[in-house]
Write an enzyme that holds these catalytic residues in place. Structure first.
Site, PDB file in Angstrom:
ATOM      1  NE  ARG A  84      -3.903   1.634   2.706  1.00 42.44           N
ATOM      2  CZ  ARG A  84      -3.952   2.298   3.856  1.00 42.44           C
ATOM      3  NH1 ARG A  84      -3.085   2.004   4.824  1.00 42.44           N
ATOM      4  NH2 ARG A  84      -4.852   3.231   4.066  1.00 42.44           N
ATOM      5  CG  PHE A  89      -1.402   8.581   4.023  1.00 40.06           C
ATOM      6  CD1 PHE A  89      -1.079   8.906   5.333  1.00 40.06           C
ATOM      7  CD2 PHE A  89      -2.405   7.652   3.807  1.00 40.06           C
ATOM      8  CE1 PHE A  89      -1.735   8.320   6.414  1.00 40.06           C
ATOM      9  CE2 PHE A  89      -3.074   7.060   4.870  1.00 40.06           C
ATOM     10  CZ  PHE A  89      -2.736   7.396   6.169  1.00 40.06           C
ATOM     11  CD  GLN A  92      -0.327  -0.707   6.031  1.00 39.52           C
ATOM     12  OE1 GLN A  92      -0.964   0.329   5.823  1.00 39.52           O
ATOM     13  NE2 GLN A  92      -0.853  -1.763   6.617  1.00 39.52           N
ATOM     14  CG  ASN A 131      -2.940  -0.178  14.964  1.00 38.90           C
ATOM     15  OD1 ASN A 131      -3.951   0.260  14.425  1.00 38.90           O
ATOM     16  ND2 ASN A 131      -2.202   0.568  15.782  1.00 38.90           N
ATOM     17  CG  PHE A 142       2.583   3.303   8.679  1.00 37.34           C
ATOM     18  CD1 PHE A 142       2.808   4.675   8.794  1.00 37.34           C
ATOM     19  CD2 PHE A 142       1.877   2.665   9.697  1.00 37.34           C
ATOM     20  CE1 PHE A 142       2.346   5.394   9.890  1.00 37.34           C
ATOM     21  CE2 PHE A 142       1.412   3.365  10.796  1.00 37.34           C
ATOM     22  CZ  PHE A 142       1.644   4.737  10.892  1.00 37.34           C
ATOM     23  CG  LEU A 181      -1.739   8.220  11.280  1.00 33.68           C
ATOM     24  CD1 LEU A 181      -0.775   7.519  10.334  1.00 33.68           C
ATOM     25  CD2 LEU A 181      -3.075   7.485  11.312  1.00 33.68           C
ATOM     26  CG  HIS A 185      -0.982   3.801  13.759  1.00 31.29           C
ATOM     27  ND1 HIS A 185      -1.206   2.543  13.268  1.00 31.29           N
ATOM     28  CD2 HIS A 185      -2.093   4.537  13.461  1.00 31.29           C
ATOM     29  CE1 HIS A 185      -2.395   2.496  12.684  1.00 31.29           C
ATOM     30  NE2 HIS A 185      -2.953   3.691  12.785  1.00 31.29           N
TER      31      HIS A 185
END
Length: 228
Positions: A84, A89, A92, A131, A142, A181, A185
């Site tokens: 991904r 952004f 991942q 997660n 990521f 985030l 995370h």
């Protein structure tokens, strides 16, 4: 996610205000911007698009670092895709089951708990645990790619109102990142070489699930553990 993560950011920033206000006392040392010493633990992620070197933070995130180092040394990440990638952004990978985001086991075979530190934040270049909710860390991770241009004045105002520390806000404004985030995370490392590789990854062509049309693979991860 590509279209919705900014909207999610607005909602999460507001929802997290009490958590941040209650969790950021005392002195904050932004470890991600400290000089990397010769005895610091590092890992070099060797990919089909180039090498990415990260410094690791075992004091702040001991389980996340131990998990990453063990899986890397055992070769569990070898041949695994970055499944991904999203421009502005993150990228991942790390699904050790090879299920492209639907699997991956920790070194213990069960999920492990989040580790949050006021010294580590999801700035551009942060290495963080992926997660599926609270305390569900496995093998996936990521790397934050979002540049400074993604941190708008509206974002900065929301962060100030929600209780982000001033020095953290300043670093987000200067360098970029994904503040929505934070406290969601676990940050356990920071890119010190190879952000150009990350920036190249997010420019590749992807399908509707943000998966690269041509595989980006982890060939291996070389770990240098902390000197004792």
């Amino acid at each position: 996610m590509k279209r919705l993560h900014i909207l999610k950011a607005v909602l999460i920033l507001a929802a997290m205000s009490l958590l941040l206000l209650s969790g950021c006392g005392g002195n904050i040392v932004l470890k991600q911007y400290k000089e990397v010493t010769a005895d610091a633990p590092t890992a070099t992620i060797k990919t089909t698009m180039g090498d990415i070197k990260v410094v690791l933070f075992p004091k702040e995130a001991p389980k996340a670092v131990e998990n990453f180092i063990t899986l890397a040394k055992d070769g569990k990440y070898n041949g695994i895709r970055f499944h991904r990638v999203i421009n502005d952004f993150m990228v991942q990978g790390g699904d050790t089951d090879g299920l492209d985001g639907m699997g991956g086991q920790s070194k213990w075979g069960t999920p492990f708990e989040d580790e949050f530190s006021d010294n580590l934040w999801n700035f551009r270049g942060a290495l963080s645990m992926a997660n599926s909710g609270e305390n569900t860390n496995g093998s996936q991770f990521f790397i934050v790619q979002a540049p400074a241009s993604t941190i708008t004045e509206d974002f900065l105002s929301q962060m100030k109102a929600a209780g982000w520390p001033a020095q953290v806000i300043d670093k987000y404004k200067e360098n970029g990142g994904t503040p929505w985030l934070d406290k969601k995370h676990t940050v356990f490392g920071q890119v010190i070489e190879g952000m150009d590789v990350i920036d190249a990854m997010v420019k590749v062509k992807t399908d509707s699930n943000d998966k690269p049309l041509e595989d980006i693979l982890i060939n291996s991860i070389e770990v240098k553990e902390a000197s004792k």
